[in-house]
Design an enzyme around this catalytic site. Structure first.
Site, mmCIF file in Angstrom:
data_model
loop_
_atom_site.group_PDB
_atom_site.id
_atom_site.type_symbol
_atom_site.label_atom_id
_atom_site.label_comp_id
_atom_site.label_asym_id
_atom_site.label_seq_id
_atom_site.Cartn_x
_atom_site.Cartn_y
_atom_site.Cartn_z
ATOM 1 N N LYS A 39 0.839 -1.197 0.000
ATOM 2 C CA LYS A 39 0.000 0.000 0.000
ATOM 3 C C LYS A 39 0.883 1.260 0.000
ATOM 4 C CE LYS A 39 -3.817 -2.354 2.412
ATOM 5 N NZ LYS A 39 -4.633 -2.412 3.671
ATOM 6 N N TYR A 79 -12.282 -2.726 -3.310
ATOM 7 C CA TYR A 79 -12.817 -2.893 -1.949
ATOM 8 C C TYR A 79 -14.347 -2.902 -1.928
ATOM 9 C CZ TYR A 79 -8.266 -2.415 0.457
ATOM 10 O OH TYR A 79 -6.994 -2.609 0.949
ATOM 11 N N PHE A 87 -15.374 3.165 7.556
ATOM 12 C CA PHE A 87 -14.013 3.549 7.185
ATOM 13 C C PHE A 87 -13.764 3.508 5.681
ATOM 14 C CE2 PHE A 87 -14.010 -1.000 8.338
ATOM 15 C CZ PHE A 87 -13.483 -1.582 7.176
ATOM 16 N N THR A 121 -5.386 -8.064 10.326
ATOM 17 C CA THR A 121 -5.748 -6.748 9.774
ATOM 18 C C THR A 121 -5.303 -5.627 10.713
ATOM 19 O OG1 THR A 121 -7.634 -7.761 8.676
ATOM 20 C CG2 THR A 121 -7.705 -5.363 8.963
ATOM 21 N N ASN A 142 -1.800 -0.248 7.476
ATOM 22 C CA ASN A 142 -1.257 -1.604 7.685
ATOM 23 C C ASN A 142 -0.433 -2.134 6.507
ATOM 24 O OD1 ASN A 142 -3.342 -2.281 5.981
ATOM 25 N ND2 ASN A 142 -4.449 -3.556 7.446
ATOM 26 N N HIS A 145 -1.670 -5.557 1.389
ATOM 27 C CA HIS A 145 -2.947 -6.217 1.116
ATOM 28 C C HIS A 145 -2.685 -7.643 0.658
ATOM 29 C CE1 HIS A 145 -6.918 -7.089 -0.555
ATOM 30 N NE2 HIS A 145 -6.258 -7.646 -1.558
ATOM 31 N N GLU A 156 -9.512 -10.144 -7.867
ATOM 32 C CA GLU A 156 -8.548 -9.053 -7.697
ATOM 33 C C GLU A 156 -7.439 -9.099 -8.755
ATOM 34 O OE1 GLU A 156 -9.323 -8.871 -2.859
ATOM 35 O OE2 GLU A 156 -7.364 -9.481 -3.597
HETATM 36 P P1 DAT Z 1 -7.584 -7.120 5.269
HETATM 37 O O1 DAT Z 1 -6.812 -6.014 4.593
HETATM 38 O O2 DAT Z 1 -6.800 -7.733 6.402
HETATM 39 O O3 DAT Z 1 -8.121 -8.135 4.301
HETATM 40 P P2 DAT Z 1 -10.300 -6.047 5.404
HETATM 41 O O4 DAT Z 1 -10.497 -6.637 4.043
HETATM 42 O O5 DAT Z 1 -11.305 -6.351 6.456
HETATM 43 O O6 DAT Z 1 -8.845 -6.440 5.994
HETATM 44 O O7 DAT Z 1 -10.202 -4.467 5.286
HETATM 45 C C1 DAT Z 1 -9.471 -3.889 4.216
HETATM 46 C C2 DAT Z 1 -8.664 -2.745 4.760
HETATM 47 O O8 DAT Z 1 -9.541 -1.761 5.289
HETATM 48 C C3 DAT Z 1 -7.732 -3.097 5.900
HETATM 49 O O9 DAT Z 1 -6.509 -3.632 5.474
HETATM 50 C C4 DAT Z 1 -7.557 -1.762 6.566
HETATM 51 C C5 DAT Z 1 -8.922 -1.126 6.398
HETATM 52 N N1 DAT Z 1 -9.743 -1.368 7.588
HETATM 53 C C6 DAT Z 1 -10.350 -2.509 7.954
HETATM 54 N N2 DAT Z 1 -11.002 -2.392 9.096
HETATM 55 C C7 DAT Z 1 -10.807 -1.112 9.487
HETATM 56 C C8 DAT Z 1 -11.207 -0.338 10.609
HETATM 57 N N3 DAT Z 1 -11.968 -0.861 11.553
HETATM 58 N N4 DAT Z 1 -10.794 0.954 10.667
HETATM 59 C C9 DAT Z 1 -10.042 1.493 9.712
HETATM 60 N N5 DAT Z 1 -9.612 0.820 8.614
HETATM 61 C C10 DAT Z 1 -10.003 -0.446 8.517
HETATM 62 MG MG MG Z 2 -9.538 -7.943 2.826
#
Ligand code: DAT
Ligand code: MG
Length: 179
Positions: A39, A79, A87, A121, A142, A145, A156
């Protein structure tokens, strides 16, 4: 080595279903692919090489790679499953704020193992030794991805890469990584 060579050259994909210790025999393939991205924060923090090295050293095979400054529209599709989350807008803004390094890595159990290598995550919940557990602190920064299922990975990969950007090649290390 000559005994190994014909098998390496003749098998595009070798299923390991005959292995007794294989947890999901009918689904496991050494050609499973996952979409991994560094990212914008990971790029700014000069962690591209470190993240790539984790996958490379583990034995996964790089089959596609590019740097891209993605549009918000492209990221909203990427996404799409999170569009109703509070968020979501911030996530899209952050992801569009700078370049991303997009990759496809291939190998046995690449999707699930890729997620384990990334960590949780929320980086504070990530174990040390994982990418997030070693290099970041907050969920909203974080750094990487990884696809969460084979179905997501296929979607994707097709969203980020044209089919002719996916390179089919056999690594010389293949017989030293798979028995
Ligand atoms: P991952 O990236 O581990 O697959 P995800 O698909 O649930 O996690 O979410 C995508 C991204 O969105 C994640 O890497 C960071 C952001 N994100 C997820 N939950 C969040 C939250 N509670 N607050 C802020 N950003 C968040
Ligand atoms: Mg995800």
């Amino acid at each position: 080595f000559s005994l190994l060579l014909p098998r390496v050259l003749s098998e595009e994909s070798h299923c390991v279903s005959e292995k007794a210790d294989c947890p999901a025999p009918h689904k496991m393939s050494t050609t499973e692919r996952t979409f991994i991205a560094v990212k914008p924060d990971g790029v700014h923090r000069a962690l591209v090489g470190e993240i790539m090295a984790r996958f490379e050293k583990r034995g996964y095979k790089l089959v596609a790679l590019k740097m891209v400054h993605a549009t918000e529209d492209h990221l909203k599709v990427h996404y799409q499953d999170l569009k109703d989350k509070p968020f979501f807008a911030g996530l899209v803004t952050y992801m569009a704020s700078g370049p991303i390094v997009a990759m496809v890595w291939e190998g046995l159990d690449a999707v699930k193992t890729g997620r384990v290598m990334l960590g949780a995550t929320n980086p504070l919940a990530s174990n040390p030794g994982t990418i997030r557990g070693d290099y970041c602190i907050q969920t909203g920064r974080n750094i990487c991805h990884g696809s969460d299922s084979v179905e997501s990975a296929n979607r994707e990969i097709a969203h980020w890469f044209k089919s002719d950007e996916l390179v089919n090649w056999t690594s010389a290390a293949q017989p030293w990584i798979y028995e």
